[in-house]
Write an enzyme that holds these catalytic residues in place. Structure first.
Site, PDB file in Angstrom:
ATOM      1  N   TYR A  53     -19.259 -27.365  -5.767  1.00  0.00           N
ATOM      2  CA  TYR A  53     -18.828 -26.656  -6.978  1.00  0.00           C
ATOM      3  C   TYR A  53     -19.869 -25.595  -7.359  1.00  0.00           C
ATOM      4  CZ  TYR A  53     -18.422 -25.400 -11.844  1.00  0.00           C
ATOM      5  OH  TYR A  53     -18.367 -24.656 -12.999  1.00  0.00           O
ATOM      6  N   LYS A  94     -19.442 -21.269  -7.435  1.00  0.00           N
ATOM      7  CA  LYS A  94     -19.652 -20.340  -8.541  1.00  0.00           C
ATOM      8  C   LYS A  94     -20.594 -19.208  -8.114  1.00  0.00           C
ATOM      9  CE  LYS A  94     -18.025 -20.744 -12.018  1.00  0.00           C
ATOM     10  NZ  LYS A  94     -16.665 -20.224 -12.402  1.00  0.00           N
TER      11      LYS A  94
HETATM   12  P1  NDP Z   1     -11.112 -26.364 -17.227  1.00  0.00           P
HETATM   13  O1  NDP Z   1     -10.892 -27.245 -16.064  1.00  0.00           O
HETATM   14  O2  NDP Z   1     -10.621 -26.802 -18.548  1.00  0.00           O
HETATM   15  O3  NDP Z   1     -10.537 -24.907 -16.928  1.00  0.00           O
HETATM   16  C1  NDP Z   1     -10.389 -24.379 -15.645  1.00  0.00           C
HETATM   17  C2  NDP Z   1      -9.218 -23.417 -15.654  1.00  0.00           C
HETATM   18  O4  NDP Z   1      -9.039 -22.842 -14.342  1.00  0.00           O
HETATM   19  C3  NDP Z   1      -7.911 -24.142 -15.982  1.00  0.00           C
HETATM   20  O5  NDP Z   1      -7.081 -23.290 -16.720  1.00  0.00           O
HETATM   21  C4  NDP Z   1      -7.323 -24.387 -14.593  1.00  0.00           C
HETATM   22  O6  NDP Z   1      -5.923 -24.552 -14.584  1.00  0.00           O
HETATM   23  C5  NDP Z   1      -7.727 -23.101 -13.885  1.00  0.00           C
HETATM   24  N1  NDP Z   1      -7.690 -23.265 -12.434  1.00  0.00           N
HETATM   25  C6  NDP Z   1      -8.457 -24.083 -11.689  1.00  0.00           C
HETATM   26  N2  NDP Z   1      -8.118 -23.997 -10.398  1.00  0.00           N
HETATM   27  C7  NDP Z   1      -7.101 -23.104 -10.310  1.00  0.00           C
HETATM   28  C8  NDP Z   1      -6.309 -22.596  -9.243  1.00  0.00           C
HETATM   29  N3  NDP Z   1      -6.511 -22.970  -7.978  1.00  0.00           N
HETATM   30  N4  NDP Z   1      -5.322 -21.703  -9.551  1.00  0.00           N
HETATM   31  C9  NDP Z   1      -5.106 -21.314 -10.825  1.00  0.00           C
HETATM   32  N5  NDP Z   1      -5.836 -21.750 -11.870  1.00  0.00           N
HETATM   33  C10 NDP Z   1      -6.816 -22.643 -11.614  1.00  0.00           C
HETATM   34  O7  NDP Z   1     -12.686 -26.122 -17.294  1.00  0.00           O
HETATM   35  P2  NDP Z   1     -13.608 -25.195 -18.188  1.00  0.00           P
HETATM   36  O8  NDP Z   1     -12.877 -24.589 -19.300  1.00  0.00           O
HETATM   37  O9  NDP Z   1     -14.820 -25.963 -18.438  1.00  0.00           O
HETATM   38  O10 NDP Z   1     -13.982 -24.037 -17.134  1.00  0.00           O
HETATM   39  C11 NDP Z   1     -13.644 -22.674 -17.300  1.00  0.00           C
HETATM   40  C12 NDP Z   1     -14.603 -21.826 -16.510  1.00  0.00           C
HETATM   41  O11 NDP Z   1     -15.914 -22.037 -16.984  1.00  0.00           O
HETATM   42  C13 NDP Z   1     -14.643 -22.120 -15.010  1.00  0.00           C
HETATM   43  O12 NDP Z   1     -14.795 -20.888 -14.337  1.00  0.00           O
HETATM   44  C14 NDP Z   1     -15.898 -22.971 -14.861  1.00  0.00           C
HETATM   45  O13 NDP Z   1     -16.438 -22.878 -13.577  1.00  0.00           O
HETATM   46  C15 NDP Z   1     -16.791 -22.318 -15.901  1.00  0.00           C
HETATM   47  N6  NDP Z   1     -17.902 -23.155 -16.389  1.00  0.00           N
HETATM   48  C16 NDP Z   1     -17.672 -24.311 -17.074  1.00  0.00           C
HETATM   49  C17 NDP Z   1     -18.725 -25.069 -17.534  1.00  0.00           C
HETATM   50  C18 NDP Z   1     -18.527 -26.333 -18.301  1.00  0.00           C
HETATM   51  O14 NDP Z   1     -19.479 -27.084 -18.470  1.00  0.00           O
HETATM   52  N7  NDP Z   1     -17.355 -26.622 -18.807  1.00  0.00           N
HETATM   53  C19 NDP Z   1     -20.125 -24.659 -17.284  1.00  0.00           C
HETATM   54  C20 NDP Z   1     -20.250 -23.417 -16.573  1.00  0.00           C
HETATM   55  C21 NDP Z   1     -19.173 -22.706 -16.148  1.00  0.00           C
HETATM   56  P3  NDP Z   1      -5.300 -26.040 -14.731  1.00  0.00           P
HETATM   57  O15 NDP Z   1      -5.614 -26.471 -16.130  1.00  0.00           O
HETATM   58  O16 NDP Z   1      -3.863 -25.823 -14.485  1.00  0.00           O
HETATM   59  O17 NDP Z   1      -5.963 -26.872 -13.696  1.00  0.00           O
END
Ligand code: NDP
Length: 342
Positions: A165, A169
């Protein structure tokens, strides 16, 4: 002004969408299915400035073509938050690396092809994971800052879901900056990236039926729901409140000085023990029900961890981050409320 938000249904993105709507922007969000789009619109009570489009899978290199073909002339700002953040996967390439990398490539290519003259700002949600190879996470001699990069390789990172993961990123963010270098004469937009550490804090729409939360929030959820004799997994890292992460996504495109910057969102370090101490002190109703661990020893874990210097980002953003206790308390308060335990 119209803003496109990919992965609008995510934990962080929902707060971003909410802040955008409150600030008067028109928002087009994407989610993976009609059902998810409809649910999201309903949660925002069919806000007149919000519409949703389906993007089924960001692994598809043409994933965003239709969106930008249709709305490209209208969209001025793009916030790309969609990326898989989960550790319950087996195929690291298919489930983590490819969607992260291709999602970034496909959204930038769609902008280039269909909205090169209209999109002015792009903000990509990267991560602290893009700054440091997981093998150095407990090396206290290391300090990362806005210039640091995870040096893991595509093959080398596929040892465990956390390493894969984190590397995903890094590859995705690197691809964005490379894209801009290669296409600077063909696109108009300025790029900023946002690099949060572990994000905690309240869900925008708490769901009582949701037993498992998003990966970072689940860390606190596990503690609140742990039996007093449970051996909790000992974790440590940086924390930041989701409300600050959302705010930073807006400032990243609103402030001229944030263009071209990597914004490191870090409010301080935490360890599982710190969380236990705060929760046991602040929620008397959990006393005796959840573990106590070894109170006061969290700082020893933190001392042995890598460090973060985000002075540059703090100056650029110019606001104070929510502190650890307020962030944890808000998370726990909401979990207890939804579980009817308050
Ligand atoms: P979530 O899992 O809640 O959000 C991830 C989002 O990406 C969801 O809407 C998910 O859709 C979508 N997604 C994932 N895979 C796919 C795919 N193959 N096709 C289309 N959509 C996809 O997590 P977060 O809100 O925490 O994460 C949001 C962003 O922030 C990400 O880029 C993550 O890497 C980054 N981030 C998060 C951190 C944290 O601690 N939370 C820390 C640092 C960065 P679905 O709900 O349908 O799966």
């Amino acid at each position: 002004t119209t803003v496109f938000v990919s992965g609008a249904s995510g934990f962080i993105a929902l707060h971003v969408v909410n802040d955008l709507l409150n600030a008067g922007y028109k928002v087009i969000g994407s989610a993976r299915s009609q059902e998810k789009c409809d649910q999201l619109l309903a949660k925002f009570k069919n806000h007149p400035s919000l519409s949703m489009v389906i993007v089924p899978d960001i692994s598809d290199l043409n994933a965003f073509d239709d969106v930008f073909k249709k709305y490209g002339k209208e969209i001025k700002i793009v916030l790309h938050t969609a990326s898989p953040f989960r550790f319950d996967v087996n195929d690291y390439e298919k489930d983590l690396l490819i969607p992260a990398l291709n999602g970034t490539k496909s959204i930038l290519n769609a902008i280039k092809q269909y909205a090169a003259q209209t999109v002015e700002r792009v903000v990509i949600t990267s991560s602290m994971a893009a700054q440091l190879n997981t093998i150095y996470m407990n090396d206290k001699s290391i300090t990362v800052d806005e210039t640091s990069w995870n040096d893991a390789t595509w093959e080398g990172c596929q040892t465990d879901p956390v390493s894969a993961y984190c590397a995903s990123k890094g590859f995705a963010e690197k691809a964005a900056w490379d894209f801009l270098k290669e296409n600077k004469d063909q696109v108009k937009f300025k790029l900023s990236t946002v690099l949060p550490v572990y994000v905690f804090g309240p869900q925008l729409f708490p769901e009582p039926s949701k037993k498992v939360l998003n990966t970072s929030s689940e860390i606190i959820n596990q503690i609140v729901n742990a039996d007093k004799d449970t051996e909790l997994m000992q974790m440590n890292g940086g924390f930041i409140d989701v409300r600050d992460v959302a705010k930073a996504h807006l400032l990243a495109f609103q402030k001229d000085e944030c263009a071209g910057e990597r914004l490191s969102l870090y409010g301080g370090m935490f360890s599982t023990q710190d969380f236990l101490d705060i929760i046991n002190e602040d929620f008397p109703q959990l006393k005796g029900k959840i573990p106590v661990g070894k109170p006061g020893t969290g700082k020893d874990v933190i001392e042995n961890s890598y460090k973060i210097n985000n002075e540059r980002t703090k100056k650029l953003l110019g606001f104070e981050f929510i502190n650890k206790r307020d962030c944890v308390d808000a998370s726990v308060q909401q979990i207890l409320e939804t579980e009817g335990k308050l």
